[in-house]
Enzyme design. Structure first.
Site, PDB file in Angstrom:
ATOM      1  N   THR A 166     -10.532 -91.590  43.501  1.00  0.00           N
ATOM      2  CA  THR A 166     -11.128 -92.478  42.506  1.00  0.00           C
ATOM      3  C   THR A 166     -10.774 -92.021  41.089  1.00  0.00           C
ATOM      4  OG1 THR A 166     -12.942 -93.002  44.013  1.00  0.00           O
ATOM      5  CG2 THR A 166     -13.296 -93.499  41.701  1.00  0.00           C
ATOM      6  N   TYR A 185     -12.224 -84.460  54.416  1.00  0.00           N
ATOM      7  CA  TYR A 185     -12.271 -85.887  54.079  1.00  0.00           C
ATOM      8  C   TYR A 185     -11.404 -86.715  55.018  1.00  0.00           C
ATOM      9  CZ  TYR A 185     -11.888 -89.934  50.827  1.00  0.00           C
ATOM     10  OH  TYR A 185     -11.901 -91.174  50.235  1.00  0.00           O
ATOM     11  N   LYS A 231     -16.656 -85.817  54.738  1.00  0.00           N
ATOM     12  CA  LYS A 231     -16.767 -87.138  54.123  1.00  0.00           C
ATOM     13  C   LYS A 231     -16.053 -88.118  55.045  1.00  0.00           C
ATOM     14  CE  LYS A 231     -15.380 -89.910  50.100  1.00  0.00           C
ATOM     15  NZ  LYS A 231     -14.602 -89.930  48.837  1.00  0.00           N
ATOM     16  N   VAL A 249     -20.876 -89.987  49.311  1.00  0.00           N
ATOM     17  CA  VAL A 249     -19.899 -89.734  48.246  1.00  0.00           C
ATOM     18  C   VAL A 249     -19.492 -91.114  47.746  1.00  0.00           C
ATOM     19  CG1 VAL A 249     -17.724 -88.670  47.588  1.00  0.00           C
ATOM     20  CG2 VAL A 249     -19.138 -87.623  49.379  1.00  0.00           C
TER      21      VAL A 249
END
Length: 291
Positions: free
Chosen positions: A47, A134, A162, A203
């Site tokens: 992001t 992740y 995540k 998250v």
């Protein structure tokens, strides 16, 4: 600082000026807003457009972030495809006063369980901080191996997962594969679905623009106190932030709201993907009315 106390981590954007350079004044405001909301901060994740930033820019962003003396914990994104460069990045991070790392499944190469195990194991060995692994197959091209996670489950630096595949079945499998790890939703809209399955938190992308509202949303989801209308609202509004590739929509909405000065991104991403932002404006109004 106990990382387990933070149920919401915001995957922070990297604000930019019209000329494409990093807008540090806006970044300061974004970080302070997250601190004020009581959220953990993930800096230089996808992001944050980390793969599109130069190495010296990433260093300056980290130095700037740490210079603010934030009370919030700082997690730093660790991802890529070149192993030596990735290890070097971790070694650099080890010299800084950060709290955790987000280790992403290797990009593009699509390694199997052994390749993934060796990748994560070596990164965990290079670290002295808690690490979140992740799974984001939509970006990496491969699912994080359940077998690799089982092989890594007892590593002392393996703290959390995540999970951003959008699959409740996979979420449950990760929870079972690593019983000691915390498992976080990597998808804002899926938080109510994952909470009953053992989610420890979120998250978030949405928390960039709705820092305090998303914090409340996560707490209510974990307590399973959201009614069906609230679930539908957050599903609809969160998904509007993915009407184009992340973080294009959230940057646009933050600009509309005056939280940042510009919605400029780094190539190959561009703000020009969104021709009509009425859906984003509607979502913003609905979330601001929610309590």
């Amino acid at each position: 600082m106990n990382l387990n106390d933070y149920k919401l981590w915001t995957a922070v954007i990297t604000p930019m000026k019209e000329d494409g350079s990093v807008h540090y004044e806006d970044l300061t405001k974004v970080l302070r807003d997250q601190e004020d909301a009581g959220n953990g901060i993930l800096i230089l994740g996808s992001t944050g457009e980390s793969l599109n930033l130069d190495e010296d820019e990433k260093v300056k962003i980290l130095e700037h972030t740490l210079s603010l003396g934030l009370k919030a914990p700082i997690m730093v994104g660790v991802g890529g495809i070149n192993f030596n460069q990735t290890i070097s990045w971790v070694e650099y991070l080890e010299t800084l006063d950060v709290h955790s790392y987000l280790l992403v499944t290797p990009l593009y190469a699509k390694p199997g369980k052994i390749g993934q195990y060796e990748w994560f194991h070596n990164l965990l060995e290079a670290s002295t901080r808690p690490c979140m692994l992740y799974n984001v197959p939509g970006r990496t091209g491969v699912k994080m191996s359940f077998e690799a996670i089982e092989m890594l489950k007892d590593h002392p630096n393996f703290w959390a997962i995540k999970e951003a595949s959008g699959s409740t079945e996979d979420f449950e499998r990760y929870v079972k594969a690593a019983p000691k790890a915390l498992v976080y939703s990597g998808d804002d809209a899926m938080m109510p679905d994952y909470a009953p399955l053992g989610a420890s938190g979120l998250v978030s992308v949405a928390a960039n623009v709705w820092a305090k509202k998303t914090h409340s949303y996560v707490n209510k989801a974990l307590a399973q106190e959201l009614n069906e209308d609230e679930k539908k609202l957050w599903n609809e509004c969160s998904n509007s932030l993915f009407m184009a590739s992340n973080p294009i929509p959230v940057k646009r909405l933050m600009k509309i709201d005056g939280q940042i000065s510009s919605d400029i991104l780094r190539a190959p991403l561009t703000h020009k993907e969104i021709e009509d932002d009425s859906i984003l404006r509607t979502s913003h109004s609905k979330i601001n009315e929610w309590n």
